[in-house]
Motif scaffolding. Structure first.
Motif, mmCIF file in Angstrom:
data_model
loop_
_atom_site.group_PDB
_atom_site.id
_atom_site.type_symbol
_atom_site.label_atom_id
_atom_site.label_comp_id
_atom_site.label_asym_id
_atom_site.label_seq_id
_atom_site.Cartn_x
_atom_site.Cartn_y
_atom_site.Cartn_z
ATOM 1 N N ARG A 16 0.837 -1.211 0.000
ATOM 2 C CA ARG A 16 0.000 0.000 0.000
ATOM 3 C C ARG A 16 0.866 1.254 0.000
ATOM 4 O O ARG A 16 0.620 2.198 -0.745
ATOM 5 N N LEU A 17 1.904 1.257 0.823
ATOM 6 C CA LEU A 17 2.794 2.415 0.877
ATOM 7 C C LEU A 17 3.578 2.586 -0.416
ATOM 8 O O LEU A 17 3.896 3.706 -0.808
ATOM 9 N N LEU A 20 1.811 4.865 -3.158
ATOM 10 C CA LEU A 20 1.443 6.248 -2.866
ATOM 11 C C LEU A 20 2.434 7.221 -3.484
ATOM 12 O O LEU A 20 3.624 6.936 -3.588
ATOM 13 N N THR A 24 3.261 11.687 0.054
ATOM 14 C CA THR A 24 2.058 11.209 0.730
ATOM 15 C C THR A 24 2.510 10.314 1.875
ATOM 16 O O THR A 24 3.189 9.319 1.655
ATOM 17 N N PRO A 26 0.677 8.583 4.905
ATOM 18 C CA PRO A 26 -0.509 8.292 5.715
ATOM 19 C C PRO A 26 -0.141 7.891 7.140
ATOM 20 O O PRO A 26 0.984 7.457 7.406
ATOM 21 N N VAL A 31 -3.630 3.635 7.084
ATOM 22 C CA VAL A 31 -3.198 2.424 6.384
ATOM 23 C C VAL A 31 -3.980 1.218 6.896
ATOM 24 O O VAL A 31 -4.392 0.362 6.104
ATOM 25 N N LEU A 139 -4.224 1.691 -5.320
ATOM 26 C CA LEU A 139 -4.490 3.131 -5.347
ATOM 27 C C LEU A 139 -5.971 3.438 -5.157
ATOM 28 O O LEU A 139 -6.327 4.510 -4.673
ATOM 29 N N LEU A 143 -7.749 6.001 1.812
ATOM 30 C CA LEU A 143 -6.952 6.173 3.025
ATOM 31 C C LEU A 143 -7.887 6.723 4.080
ATOM 32 O O LEU A 143 -8.365 7.849 3.967
#
Length: 148
Positions: A16-17, A20, A24, A26, A31, A139, A143
């Motif tokens: 997920r990271l 980004l 960005t 989060p 997350v 994407l 979030l």
């Protein structure tokens, strides 16, 4: 062989990271919401990923989580080995110990299979995992809590 839930979650968080945009960052809570797990689980995993040099976490205003260069391009096999720990697939020495342990070939065969599993993961990186079609799906995950 089945990976622990913690390893599964760590890989999902890293993926997920990875998708980004630069800048960005989060929060752990954002997350956790995006990958659909409780905050407390995500916080433990993020701490472990920090210790392994995969995730950088900054506190305070303008803080958040970011995947490090090592987290992005390091060996997935190495990461999974670190997360899973060095243990046998079967518990030959558990309590009570297996009565076959002194003459059993199963342990050796399973160790060989486990190493073959890791060997397949060794050349793969988190960046490889988020190539299309996975990246666009990641994407699309919001979030934050659903409906925000």
């Amino acid at each position: 062989m089945r990976m622990t839930k913690g390893t599964d979650l760590a890989l999902r968080i890293a993926m997920r990271l990875a998708v980004l945009a630069d800048g960005t960052a989060p929060t752990t809570r954002e997350v956790a919401d995006a990958v659909g797990v409780p905050y407390s689980h995500a916080a433990k995993v993020v701490t472990r990923l920090q210790h392994l040099g995969v995730v950088e976490a900054r506190r305070g205003r303008g803080g958040g989580l970011a995947l490090t260069a090592e987290g992005r391009t390091g060996s997935l096999g190495r990461l999974v080995r670190e997360l899973e720990g060095a243990g046998d697939v079967v518990g030959c020495e558990d309590e009570p110990p297996c009565p076959l342990r002194s003459a059993c070939r199963l342990r050796t065969v399973l160790r060989t299979a486990q190493e073959a599993f890791y060997a397949v993961l060794d050349p793969i990186t988190v960046d490889d995992l988020v190539a299309s079609p996975t990246g666009p799906v990641l994407l699309g995950l919001p979030l934050g809590p659903p409906g925000r």
